[in-house]
Design a protein around this motif. Structure first.
Motif, PDB file in Angstrom:
ATOM      1  N   LEU A   1       0.810  -1.217   0.000  1.00 29.33           N
ATOM      2  CA  LEU A   1       0.000   0.000   0.000  1.00 29.33           C
ATOM      3  C   LEU A   1       0.843   1.265   0.000  1.00 29.33           C
ATOM      4  O   LEU A   1       0.620   2.167  -0.816  1.00 29.33           O
ATOM      5  CB  LEU A   1      -0.934   0.002   1.218  1.00 29.33           C
ATOM      6  CG  LEU A   1      -1.800   1.257   1.387  1.00 29.33           C
ATOM      7  CD1 LEU A   1      -2.753   1.406   0.209  1.00 29.33           C
ATOM      8  CD2 LEU A   1      -2.570   1.207   2.703  1.00 29.33           C
ATOM      9  N   ARG A   2       1.813   1.362   0.896  1.00 30.13           N
ATOM     10  CA  ARG A   2       2.592   2.599   0.983  1.00 30.13           C
ATOM     11  C   ARG A   2       3.413   2.815  -0.285  1.00 30.13           C
ATOM     12  O   ARG A   2       3.576   3.947  -0.743  1.00 30.13           O
ATOM     13  CB  ARG A   2       3.499   2.579   2.216  1.00 30.13           C
ATOM     14  CG  ARG A   2       4.174   3.917   2.474  1.00 30.13           C
ATOM     15  CD  ARG A   2       4.732   4.017   3.887  1.00 30.13           C
ATOM     16  NE  ARG A   2       5.262   5.361   4.109  1.00 30.13           N
ATOM     17  CZ  ARG A   2       6.553   5.673   4.131  1.00 30.13           C
ATOM     18  NH1 ARG A   2       7.466   4.717   3.964  1.00 30.13           N
ATOM     19  NH2 ARG A   2       6.946   6.907   4.337  1.00 30.13           N
ATOM     20  N   GLN A   3       3.922   1.739  -0.881  1.00 24.84           N
ATOM     21  CA  GLN A   3       4.666   1.874  -2.129  1.00 24.84           C
ATOM     22  C   GLN A   3       3.741   2.315  -3.259  1.00 24.84           C
ATOM     23  O   GLN A   3       4.146   3.068  -4.152  1.00 24.84           O
ATOM     24  CB  GLN A   3       5.376   0.570  -2.462  1.00 24.84           C
ATOM     25  CG  GLN A   3       6.471   0.213  -1.473  1.00 24.84           C
ATOM     26  CD  GLN A   3       7.273  -1.007  -1.899  1.00 24.84           C
ATOM     27  OE1 GLN A   3       7.241  -1.427  -3.053  1.00 24.84           O
ATOM     28  NE2 GLN A   3       7.997  -1.598  -0.948  1.00 24.84           N
ATOM     29  N   TYR A   4       2.492   1.854  -3.222  1.00 24.96           N
ATOM     30  CA  TYR A   4       1.536   2.317  -4.233  1.00 24.96           C
ATOM     31  C   TYR A   4       1.294   3.816  -4.091  1.00 24.96           C
ATOM     32  O   TYR A   4       1.311   4.561  -5.086  1.00 24.96           O
ATOM     33  CB  TYR A   4       0.205   1.576  -4.117  1.00 24.96           C
ATOM     34  CG  TYR A   4      -0.858   2.177  -5.019  1.00 24.96           C
ATOM     35  CD1 TYR A   4      -0.863   1.901  -6.380  1.00 24.96           C
ATOM     36  CD2 TYR A   4      -1.808   3.061  -4.508  1.00 24.96           C
ATOM     37  CE1 TYR A   4      -1.810   2.493  -7.221  1.00 24.96           C
ATOM     38  CE2 TYR A   4      -2.745   3.654  -5.345  1.00 24.96           C
ATOM     39  CZ  TYR A   4      -2.749   3.366  -6.692  1.00 24.96           C
ATOM     40  OH  TYR A   4      -3.669   3.951  -7.523  1.00 24.96           O
ATOM     41  N   TYR A   5       1.069   4.277  -2.872  1.00 23.24           N
ATOM     42  CA  TYR A   5       0.810   5.696  -2.658  1.00 23.24           C
ATOM     43  C   TYR A   5       1.928   6.563  -3.232  1.00 23.24           C
ATOM     44  O   TYR A   5       1.680   7.614  -3.815  1.00 23.24           O
ATOM     45  CB  TYR A   5       0.679   5.997  -1.168  1.00 23.24           C
ATOM     46  CG  TYR A   5      -0.676   5.670  -0.580  1.00 23.24           C
ATOM     47  CD1 TYR A   5      -1.850   5.961  -1.267  1.00 23.24           C
ATOM     48  CD2 TYR A   5      -0.785   5.090   0.675  1.00 23.24           C
ATOM     49  CE1 TYR A   5      -3.093   5.667  -0.719  1.00 23.24           C
ATOM     50  CE2 TYR A   5      -2.016   4.797   1.234  1.00 23.24           C
ATOM     51  CZ  TYR A   5      -3.170   5.089   0.534  1.00 23.24           C
ATOM     52  OH  TYR A   5      -4.387   4.804   1.080  1.00 23.24           O
ATOM     53  N   HIS A   6       3.172   6.131  -3.060  1.00 23.53           N
ATOM     54  CA  HIS A   6       4.312   6.951  -3.473  1.00 23.53           C
ATOM     55  C   HIS A   6       4.942   6.431  -4.767  1.00 23.53           C
ATOM     56  O   HIS A   6       6.140   6.580  -4.997  1.00 23.53           O
ATOM     57  CB  HIS A   6       5.339   7.003  -2.343  1.00 23.53           C
ATOM     58  CG  HIS A   6       4.785   7.603  -1.079  1.00 23.53           C
ATOM     59  ND1 HIS A   6       4.358   8.914  -1.010  1.00 23.53           N
ATOM     60  CD2 HIS A   6       4.556   7.064   0.142  1.00 23.53           C
ATOM     61  CE1 HIS A   6       3.911   9.157   0.220  1.00 23.53           C
ATOM     62  NE2 HIS A   6       4.016   8.059   0.931  1.00 23.53           N
ATOM     63  N   ARG A   7       4.115   5.857  -5.621  1.00 25.14           N
ATOM     64  CA  ARG A   7       4.593   5.207  -6.845  1.00 25.14           C
ATOM     65  C   ARG A   7       5.290   6.183  -7.803  1.00 25.14           C
ATOM     66  O   ARG A   7       6.138   5.785  -8.591  1.00 25.14           O
ATOM     67  CB  ARG A   7       3.426   4.511  -7.567  1.00 25.14           C
ATOM     68  CG  ARG A   7       2.333   5.476  -8.012  1.00 25.14           C
ATOM     69  CD  ARG A   7       1.018   4.732  -8.303  1.00 25.14           C
ATOM     70  NE  ARG A   7      -0.056   5.651  -8.692  1.00 25.14           N
ATOM     71  CZ  ARG A   7      -0.771   6.356  -7.826  1.00 25.14           C
ATOM     72  NH1 ARG A   7      -0.521   6.279  -6.544  1.00 25.14           N
ATOM     73  NH2 ARG A   7      -1.733   7.153  -8.243  1.00 25.14           N
ATOM     74  N   HIS A   8       4.918   7.455  -7.745  1.00 26.87           N
ATOM     75  CA  HIS A   8       5.521   8.435  -8.655  1.00 26.87           C
ATOM     76  C   HIS A   8       6.637   9.240  -7.997  1.00 26.87           C
ATOM     77  O   HIS A   8       7.198  10.139  -8.630  1.00 26.87           O
ATOM     78  CB  HIS A   8       4.447   9.399  -9.177  1.00 26.87           C
ATOM     79  CG  HIS A   8       3.426   8.748 -10.063  1.00 26.87           C
ATOM     80  ND1 HIS A   8       3.772   8.084 -11.226  1.00 26.87           N
ATOM     81  CD2 HIS A   8       2.072   8.641  -9.955  1.00 26.87           C
ATOM     82  CE1 HIS A   8       2.665   7.616 -11.806  1.00 26.87           C
ATOM     83  NE2 HIS A   8       1.632   7.942 -11.051  1.00 26.87           N
ATOM     84  N   THR A   9       6.966   8.936  -6.749  1.00 30.51           N
ATOM     85  CA  THR A   9       7.967   9.737  -6.042  1.00 30.51           C
ATOM     86  C   THR A   9       9.359   9.531  -6.613  1.00 30.51           C
ATOM     87  O   THR A   9      10.101  10.495  -6.848  1.00 30.51           O
ATOM     88  CB  THR A   9       7.965   9.391  -4.538  1.00 30.51           C
ATOM     89  OG1 THR A   9       6.718   9.810  -3.956  1.00 30.51           O
ATOM     90  CG2 THR A   9       9.106  10.098  -3.819  1.00 30.51           C
ATOM     91  N   ARG A  10       9.770   8.275  -6.861  1.00 34.72           N
ATOM     92  CA  ARG A  10      11.154   7.998  -7.262  1.00 34.72           C
ATOM     93  C   ARG A  10      11.527   8.688  -8.570  1.00 34.72           C
ATOM     94  O   ARG A  10      12.683   9.044  -8.784  1.00 34.72           O
ATOM     95  CB  ARG A  10      11.385   6.489  -7.388  1.00 34.72           C
ATOM     96  CG  ARG A  10      11.498   5.788  -6.049  1.00 34.72           C
ATOM     97  CD  ARG A  10      12.107   4.399  -6.178  1.00 34.72           C
ATOM     98  NE  ARG A  10      11.404   3.570  -7.128  1.00 34.72           N
ATOM     99  CZ  ARG A  10      11.956   2.988  -8.189  1.00 34.72           C
ATOM    100  NH1 ARG A  10      13.240   3.175  -8.450  1.00 34.72           N
ATOM    101  NH2 ARG A  10      11.247   2.231  -8.988  1.00 34.72           N
ATOM    102  N   SER A  11      10.573   8.864  -9.454  1.00 39.78           N
ATOM    103  CA  SER A  11      10.865   9.511 -10.743  1.00 39.78           C
ATOM    104  C   SER A  11      10.216  10.887 -10.845  1.00 39.78           C
ATOM    105  O   SER A  11      10.226  11.490 -11.923  1.00 39.78           O
ATOM    106  CB  SER A  11      10.373   8.636 -11.898  1.00 39.78           C
ATOM    107  OG  SER A  11       8.990   8.349 -11.767  1.00 39.78           O
ATOM    108  N   ILE A  12       9.684  11.410  -9.714  1.00 41.30           N
ATOM    109  CA  ILE A  12       8.955  12.690  -9.708  1.00 41.30           C
ATOM    110  C   ILE A  12       7.978  12.707 -10.888  1.00 41.30           C
ATOM    111  O   ILE A  12       8.051  13.556 -11.775  1.00 41.30           O
ATOM    112  CB  ILE A  12       9.898  13.915  -9.738  1.00 41.30           C
ATOM    113  CG1 ILE A  12      11.101  13.712  -8.828  1.00 41.30           C
ATOM    114  CG2 ILE A  12       9.140  15.177  -9.339  1.00 41.30           C
ATOM    115  CD1 ILE A  12      12.103  14.858  -8.849  1.00 41.30           C
ATOM    116  N   PHE A  13       7.051  11.741 -10.869  1.00 43.05           N
ATOM    117  CA  PHE A  13       6.220  11.405 -12.026  1.00 43.05           C
ATOM    118  C   PHE A  13       7.168  10.992 -13.159  1.00 43.05           C
ATOM    119  O   PHE A  13       7.733   9.931 -13.116  1.00 43.05           O
ATOM    120  CB  PHE A  13       5.287  12.558 -12.392  1.00 43.05           C
ATOM    121  CG  PHE A  13       4.075  12.595 -11.501  1.00 43.05           C
ATOM    122  CD1 PHE A  13       2.912  11.956 -11.864  1.00 43.05           C
ATOM    123  CD2 PHE A  13       4.104  13.250 -10.279  1.00 43.05           C
ATOM    124  CE1 PHE A  13       1.795  11.951 -11.046  1.00 43.05           C
ATOM    125  CE2 PHE A  13       2.999  13.263  -9.453  1.00 43.05           C
ATOM    126  CZ  PHE A  13       1.841  12.606  -9.833  1.00 43.05           C
TER     127      PHE A  13
END
Length: 464
Positions: free
Chosen positions: A272-284
């Motif tokens: 769940l938490r990785q889904y929430y922040h799915r766009h963080t690593r590539s800043i979208f």
């Protein structure tokens, strides 16, 4: 059983409510004659917005660090937080005890204050609305140095006027936000779709289906997209788990694109938490313009743990020349349009800026009295069309191209997110937004000499 966690609240021995400090600062400003506008002392380079607010250099900065999660009350199902608490903090705490926010915007560094005073959206917004719609109370210090708590029933006008006001009605010192039970996994379905009409039809169908807890689209070309629908799950099927947050995993938008290339529907289970922040690593998908080789498997494996660079670091180290080049040759915009106009909106984006991928996120907009609400008296389904990247049209010019988009959005009764560059003049701005309640409260609360009007604070035409 009730779970109640309390951190640094007024009920703790020796703790001073943050509002007390704000009150002292505002009263000090008034005692000195109330000269000049006030603003928070947080440096402009620390904000997630790529815009650097020039007002920080001319306004009186009130510097107070308020970044705590104050309490979690599972009986009332609310979390009370200070304005600088960010989404990374909130998810780390809430998911660890089995709770979450109904709307949890993706990027780790987005703060509660920014999401309240601006706005926030997530792939669950087609059910719950914008971030403001899951807030149940705001605590503010006003221009006269008084402290006020506002809810739907208490100081109701102010409660409805605070969202989108960008800190021009008072200083936010705390917010109460609804929480809901969480499950450890998100079961996510990827559906590649081709043809613009098919994309818009299928996206609208998925957004109206309340069995989908999450709905999101990534459009890769004018006629190709992947639509994702998801739901929370207690268990994950063996062999279908994808921990997308691990540093060596492909950037999420590139992983999604694989389903479009393969032409096959797929299902995965994501923490769940990785889904929430799915766009963080590539800043979208902004990081591909900053680190073009950043998604290479070797880079991800050896150095992926280092990314993303903080947006605040990029702003702090960015020279004026680079900033202006970036402004003239790069687009970061979120335009909120009624779902019924999605096809014409995408066509307009294609004609005026031609930036891909486009982010599509549906949300329910209820009627209300604040700056943003549907044209009629009934709730309406909207969609956020997010464009982040380098325009590919030959005649792109930042001011003219953005103004054409802004006019289209006004014409369909849509709204522009205010974190981005806004080129409208004052009349156009208040044609887009409903300023009736906002201006009424600014008069009643004595804001004229204490805070700038929101237009003067964020619009480029007002700042030059």
């Amino acid at each position: 059983m009730q779970m109640f966690l309390e951190f640094n609240t007024e009920r703790c021995n020796g703790y001073v409510h943050p509002g007390i400090v704000w009150i002292a600062r505002v009263r000090e400003w008034r005692k000195e004659g109330g000269r000049g506008f006030m603003c928070t002392g947080r440096p402009g380079w620390l904000t997630v917005s790529l815009r650097v607010g020039k007002y920080k250099k001319t306004h009186r900065n009130i510097a107070i660090n308020m970044m705590d999660i104050l309490e979690v009350d599972t009986k009332r199902q609310v979390v009370r937080v200070e304005p600088l608490a960010n989404m990374g903090q909130v998810t780390a705490l809430l998911t660890s005890i089995g709770w979450t926010l109904p709307v949890l915007p993706e990027l780790d560094d987005l703060t509660v204050g920014g999401l309240v005073m601006g706005t926030g959206i997530e792939s669950s917004s087609h059910i719950h609305g914008l971030f403001q719609h899951i807030c149940v109370a705001y605590e503010l210090v006003l221009a006269d140095g008084s402290f006020v708590r506002c809810t739907e029933d208490e100081n109701s006008d102010l409660f409805h006027a605070v969202p989108w006001s960008c800190g021009t009605l008072g200083f936010l010192v705390a917010a109460e936000i609804r929480i809901v039970p969480a499950k450890p996994w998100v079961k996510l379905r990827y559906e590649p779709v081709r043809g613009l009409e098919n994309i818009c039809r299928r996206f609208a169908e998925a957004s109206r289906d309340k069995r989908n807890a999450f709905v999101e689209g990534i459009q890769y070309t004018l006629d190709s997209a992947v639509i994702m629908t998801g739901s929370m799950s207690e268990h994950a099927e063996p062999g279908k788990i994808n921990r997308i947050g691990l540093h060596f995993k492909p950037w999420f938008f590139k992983h999604v694109e694989g389903y479009l290339t393969g032409g096959q529907v797929g299902v995965e289970y994501i923490p769940l938490r990785q889904y929430y922040h799915r766009h963080t690593r590539s800043i979208f998908w902004e990081l591909q313009d900053i680190i073009p080789f950043g998604n290479h498997p070797v880079f991800r494996w050896l150095l992926g743990w280092m990314v993303p660079p903080k947006i605040s670091l990029l702003k702090l180290t960015q020279g004026e020349t680079i900033r202006r080049l970036y402004e003239q040759h790069h687009v970061v915009q979120d335009m909120l349009v009624p779902m019924k106009h999605l096809q014409s909106a995408i066509a307009r984006f294609h004609e005026d800026i031609k930036v891909y991928p486009l982010w599509l996120c549906p949300f329910l907009l209820p009627p209300g009295r604040g700056m943003v609400h549907p044209k009629g008296e009934e709730e309406e389904l909207y969609v956020d069309v997010g464009a982040y990247g380098e325009p590919k049209v030959e005649d792109f010019e930042a001011t003219a191209s953005t103004r054409r988009l802004e006019k289209f959005v006004r014409d369909v009764h849509g709204f522009q997110m205010l974190y981005a560059d806004v080129y409208m003049d004052r009349d156009e701005f208040w044609e887009m937004f409903d300023g009736q309640l906002y201006h009424k409260l600014r008069r009643e609360l004595g804001c004229k000499d204490a805070f700038p009007e929101v237009y003067d604070k964020i619009c480029k035409a007002a700042r030059h």
